[in-house]
Each structure stands twice: as structure tokens, then as C-alpha cells.
Design an enzyme around this catalytic site. Structure first.
Site, PDB file in Angstrom:
ATOM      1  N   HIS A 207       0.802  -1.228   0.000  1.00 29.19           N
ATOM      2  CA  HIS A 207       0.000   0.000   0.000  1.00 29.19           C
ATOM      3  C   HIS A 207       0.830   1.272   0.000  1.00 29.19           C
ATOM      4  O   HIS A 207       0.277   2.366  -0.045  1.00 29.19           O
ATOM      5  CB  HIS A 207      -0.936   0.022   1.199  1.00 29.19           C
TER       6      HIS A 207
HETATM    7  C1  UD1 Z   1      -2.304   5.340   6.004  1.00 27.11           C
HETATM    8  C2  UD1 Z   1      -1.022   5.841   6.651  1.00 27.11           C
HETATM    9  C3  UD1 Z   1       0.078   4.800   6.506  1.00 27.11           C
HETATM   10  C4  UD1 Z   1      -0.368   3.439   6.992  1.00 27.11           C
HETATM   11  C5  UD1 Z   1      -1.652   3.062   6.280  1.00 27.11           C
HETATM   12  C6  UD1 Z   1      -2.192   1.722   6.694  1.00 27.11           C
HETATM   13  C7  UD1 Z   1      -0.627   8.261   6.564  1.00 27.11           C
HETATM   14  C8  UD1 Z   1       0.155   9.325   5.913  1.00 27.11           C
HETATM   15  N1  UD1 Z   1      -0.534   7.047   6.014  1.00 27.11           N
HETATM   16  O1  UD1 Z   1      -2.058   5.240   4.610  1.00 27.11           O
HETATM   17  O2  UD1 Z   1       1.201   5.206   7.254  1.00 27.11           O
HETATM   18  O3  UD1 Z   1       0.635   2.497   6.740  1.00 27.11           O
HETATM   19  O4  UD1 Z   1      -2.632   4.074   6.548  1.00 27.11           O
HETATM   20  O5  UD1 Z   1      -3.314   1.408   5.947  1.00 27.11           O
HETATM   21  O6  UD1 Z   1      -1.276   8.508   7.550  1.00 27.11           O
HETATM   22  N2  UD1 Z   1      -9.478   4.637   1.921  1.00 27.11           N
HETATM   23  C9  UD1 Z   1     -10.665   3.987   1.890  1.00 27.11           C
HETATM   24  N3  UD1 Z   1     -11.207   3.574   3.063  1.00 27.11           N
HETATM   25  C10 UD1 Z   1     -10.619   3.805   4.257  1.00 27.11           C
HETATM   26  C11 UD1 Z   1      -9.411   4.503   4.280  1.00 27.11           C
HETATM   27  C12 UD1 Z   1      -8.842   4.899   3.105  1.00 27.11           C
HETATM   28  O7  UD1 Z   1     -11.236   3.752   0.833  1.00 27.11           O
HETATM   29  O8  UD1 Z   1     -11.173   3.398   5.292  1.00 27.11           O
HETATM   30  C13 UD1 Z   1      -8.858   5.058   0.635  1.00 27.11           C
HETATM   31  C14 UD1 Z   1      -9.211   6.465   0.247  1.00 27.11           C
HETATM   32  O9  UD1 Z   1      -9.308   6.526  -1.130  1.00 27.11           O
HETATM   33  C15 UD1 Z   1      -7.998   7.252   0.703  1.00 27.11           C
HETATM   34  C16 UD1 Z   1      -6.875   6.238   0.472  1.00 27.11           C
HETATM   35  O10 UD1 Z   1      -7.461   4.978   0.767  1.00 27.11           O
HETATM   36  O11 UD1 Z   1      -7.823   8.435  -0.003  1.00 27.11           O
HETATM   37  C17 UD1 Z   1      -5.683   6.449   1.340  1.00 27.11           C
HETATM   38  O12 UD1 Z   1      -6.053   6.535   2.729  1.00 27.11           O
HETATM   39  P1  UD1 Z   1      -5.136   7.394   3.745  1.00 27.11           P
HETATM   40  O13 UD1 Z   1      -5.632   7.267   5.125  1.00 27.11           O
HETATM   41  O14 UD1 Z   1      -4.960   8.765   3.211  1.00 27.11           O
HETATM   42  O15 UD1 Z   1      -3.717   6.720   3.604  1.00 27.11           O
HETATM   43  P2  UD1 Z   1      -3.256   5.186   3.577  1.00 27.11           P
HETATM   44  O16 UD1 Z   1      -2.663   4.916   2.249  1.00 27.11           O
HETATM   45  O17 UD1 Z   1      -4.313   4.259   4.083  1.00 27.11           O
END
Ligand code: UD1
Length: 367
Positions: A207
Site C-alpha cells: 500500500h
Molecule cells: C495510512 C497511513 C500509513 C499506513 C496506512 C495503513 C498516513 C500518511 N498514512 O495510509 O502510514 O501504513 O494508513 O493502511 O497517515 N481509503 C478507503 N477507506 C478507508 C481509508 C482509506 O477507501 O477506510 C482510501 C481512500 O481513497 C484514501 C486512500 O485509501 O484516499 C488512502 O487513505 P489514507 O488514510 O490517506 O492513507 P493510507 O494509504 O491508508
């Protein structure tokens, strides 16, 4: 009565706060421990299932910030968390790990002069292209109590001029959860559901933006799976970010063409632990999984150029290969043939880190 708010936001936070919550509950007459969920992760499979699996109570406070750019997400958490702090006036805020919620809440609390404890402090990848590295640096410089999981963390904090009195080597709360739930996870039927036998499959997680948001890099990793597809079965629970990029880059057909690869939705804590514990090999770019595989003694190949958790490569089962695909193929085949590197368990990764942290805090706050 001491009032403490622990912050969770994203998936890797939940299993770190669960053992702290249990350890505080043993001192309920002296501490009120509240959990604030920022809502950074909000999907059932990224959040709710972890509360159930880890027997966490409903969060006391839910900020519901959701996704967005880094600035948007961080700012939303800060605005909402500031209101919570003004209302609740806790004696201490605990943040864990290195996600945007960790950064946002440590900044907000320290500006209101509320002490901050950072659990999993001091880790450094020395790579500021990783958003987490910036979150770690800022959180550590603002924290009053820094709880460290491995010697490198102590060395890094000392080099950055953090006074020794603030730093405590306590082991790893994430390992507390692993030790606590391993037996329960053994009862999971995940192997049967995926139709795999113990030690006869490769577990994959991906990821990191540097891997999945860059088409050429995701294609390189895909070529690794293609190269070893006849050597192993793969189980690949796909993070929402990765799912979106596979579609956007038009790579779904190439993934589907690998008949030994099963893509599935993200899975809960207990099922995932069962899969880790029974994998022949783990291919990952996660931070925490490098540590969990070391503790479980399962071979792990990390598809990143660096690690902020060097103990896992120095004494554990982890091998950091970056995107050197020929090397990843060679190391994968070695692990699948039973000749992976042997590993040992790091110091104080004994399932009791949360107890140590709580004992230190109770003493410091003299309650
Ligand atoms: C975040 C953390 C990362 C961690 C990871 C574990 C930061 C900068 N990054 O990254 O350190 O390793 O979580 O998963 O805080 N999304 C969904 N559903 C959710 C959450 C996210 O669909 O419940 C999608 C959305 O499109 C979102 C994307 O995933 O924009 C990224 O989510 P985000 O929380 O921004 O970062 P992660 O890549 O999950």
C-alpha cells in the site's frame, strides 16, 4: 483521577492502543482512559472489524475526518481534536505510530500545552519522501514521553538532541497484541476459506504510495508475482489505495491472469494473524508486518528501499530488497524452498510493553 486520551486513526493504530487500553483498565480507580478515533480510516474492513477483533470498546470520541490530501486530512483532525481537548481537558494525550492522525493530534495537544506521549517513537527511515517520516520527526520533537521499540530508536532520538530523560525503551505494544491474540487467531478458519494449507502459500500486502501510486513500480512488483507464480499460491488482501491504482493503471487483467494469486478485500486482525502465522513467505511494504513476521519467525521480504525498523533485518527474518526484482525472486524462491534466513526475537518484544508504559506514566503523574 488521571484523564488520558489515546488517539487512533488508521488501521495500524488499533492493535497498538488495544493493549494500552487493557493495561489502563487494570488501574481504573486511578486513570480514566478514553479513545478518540479520528476517522482517518472509516471502511468497515479498515476500522470496525479491528475494534471487534481486538475487543476494543466503541471510541469515546469519533471525529469522522475521512480521506483527503495530507493537508486536508491533517487540518481536519486538528480542528476537531482541538475542540475535544478544550472540552475534555485531559492530563495527557497518547499518540501511536506515524500516521497523519498521529502528527495532527500531537501538534494540537502540544499547542494547548497538554503533555504528549508517543508510543513507537524514534523510528527513522531517513527518507522524507515517505509521509510517515515527516510525521515521526514532528511528533517526536513535540513529545514529552517517548516510548521506543528498538535500540535504533534510542540512537536516533539521542542524535536529534532529545533528552534521555524523556526516552523509555519499553518494547512493542503491537507485539503485545500479537502475543495476546495468537491462540485465538489459531481458531480462525481463514486457511480453509482461502483453500490453502499451512506453510504452503505466500501472503502479500502492498500500500506504500511509492510502490502503488507509481505505475512502473507497481508493474515491477507484478512481474515478481509473475516470475514465481508456479512456485507458490498467493493470498493478497488489497488495500483501498492499491485497489484504486490497479484499476486506474489498467493492471487488473494482468493480476487476474495469475491463476495462483487470490485478490481479496482487506481482512480483519484475527484472520490476518492466522494467515501470517501460517505463511511460507510474506511479501510486503508495510512497516508493522516486518516486525510481526520477525516475532512469528516467518520469512519476510520487504519491497522497500529502506526500513525504519532495522532490528527486523539485523536479527529478524526480514530481508529488505527494494524493487530489485531479480533479488526478490531469488530470495522468495529460497524461502519457499525452506532455506530462508533464520531469525531471533528482539529484546523486550515479550508481550508486556503496555504494562511497562502504563507503570512509567502512573509513576510520572504520581497517581
Ligand atoms: C495510512 C497511513 C500509513 C499506513 C496506512 C495503513 C498516513 C500518511 N498514512 O495510509 O502510514 O501504513 O494508513 O493502511 O497517515 N481509503 C478507503 N477507506 C478507508 C481509508 C482509506 O477507501 O477506510 C482510501 C481512500 O481513497 C484514501 C486512500 O485509501 O484516499 C488512502 O487513505 P489514507 O488514510 O490517506 O492513507 P493510507 O494509504 O491508508
Amino acid at each position: 483521577m488521571l484523564k488520558i486520551i489515546s488517539v487512533v486513526g488508521a488501521r495500524p493504530n488499533f492493535m497498538k492502543v488495544a493493549p494500552l487500553h487493557r493495561a489502563f483498565a487494570a488501574h481504573a480507580e486511578r486513570v480514566r482512559h478514553m479513545i478518540c478515533h479520528t476517522g482517518q480510516h472509516y471502511d468497515e474492513k479498515m476500522s470496525k472489524i479491528f475494534f471487534e477483533d481486538l475487543e476494543l470498546p466503541q471510541p469515546d470520541i469519533y471525529l469522522g475526518v475521512g480521506s483527503g490530501s495530507h493537508a486536508e486530512q491533517t487540518a481536519r483532525v486538528m480542528v476537531e481534536f482541538e475542540k475535544v481537548l478544550r472540552e475534555e481537558q485531559p492530563d495527557l494525550v497518547i499518540v501511536v505510530g506515524d500516521v497523519n492522525s498521529t502528527l495532527a493530534c500531537s501538534v494540537t495537544a502540544s499547542k494547548l500545552k497538554i503533555p504528549v506521549a508517543h508510543v513507537e517513537a524514534g523510528l527513522r527511515s531517513f527518507d522524507r519522501d515517505m509521509p510517515e517520516e515527516i510525521n515521526r520527526l514532528v511528533t517526536d520533537v513535540l513529545s514529552d514521553y517517548l516510548f521506543v521499540t528498538e535500540q535504533a530508536g534510542i540512537d536516533n532520538l539521542r542524535r536529534e538532541g532529545i533528552p534521555d530523560e524523556k526516552v523509555f525503551f519499553t518494547g512493542h505494544v503491537m507485539i503485545d497484541s500479537l502475543a495476546y491474540y495468537r491462540e485465538k487467531a489459531a481458531l480462525s478458519d481463514a486457511l480453509a476459506r482461502f483453500d490453502v494449507l499451512p506453510k504452503a502459500f505466500t501472503l502479500v500486502t502492498l500500500h506504500r504510495p511509492s510502490n502503488v501510486d507509481v505505475k512502473e513500480n507497481l508493474e515491477k512488483i507484478l512481474s515478481l508475482f509473475e516470475s514465481i507464480q508456479s512456485d507458490t499460491r498467493f493470498i493478497f488482501p488489497v488495500h483501498p489505495r492499491t485497489r484504486a491504482r490497479i484499476a486506474e493503471f489498467g493492471l487488473a487483467e494482468r493480476f487476474d491472469a495469475i491463476s495462483s494469486l487470490t485478490l481479496c478485500d482487506p481482512i480483519g486482525y484475527l484472520d490476518f494473524l492466522k494467515l501470517m502465522d501460517n505463511a511460507a513467505l510474506i511479501l510486503t511494504d508495510s512497516g508493522g508486518i516486518q516486525e510481526e513476521s520477525t516475532w512469528l519467525g516467518v520469512p519476510c521480504i520487504t519491497l522497500r528501499e529502506n526500513t525504519e525498523r532495522p532490528i527486523t533485518a539485523e536479527i529478524g527474518t526480514n530481508e529488505v530488497v527494494g524493487l530489485d526484482i531479480p533479488l526478490a525472486v531469488e530470495k522468495s524462491r529460497a524461502a519457499l524452498n525452506g532455506s530462508a534466513k533464520e531469525g531471533n526475537i528482539p529484546e523486550l518484544w515479550d508481550g508486556r510493553a503496555a504494562e511497562r508504559i502504563v507503570a512509567i506514566l502512573l509513576e510520572k503523574f504520581q497517581v
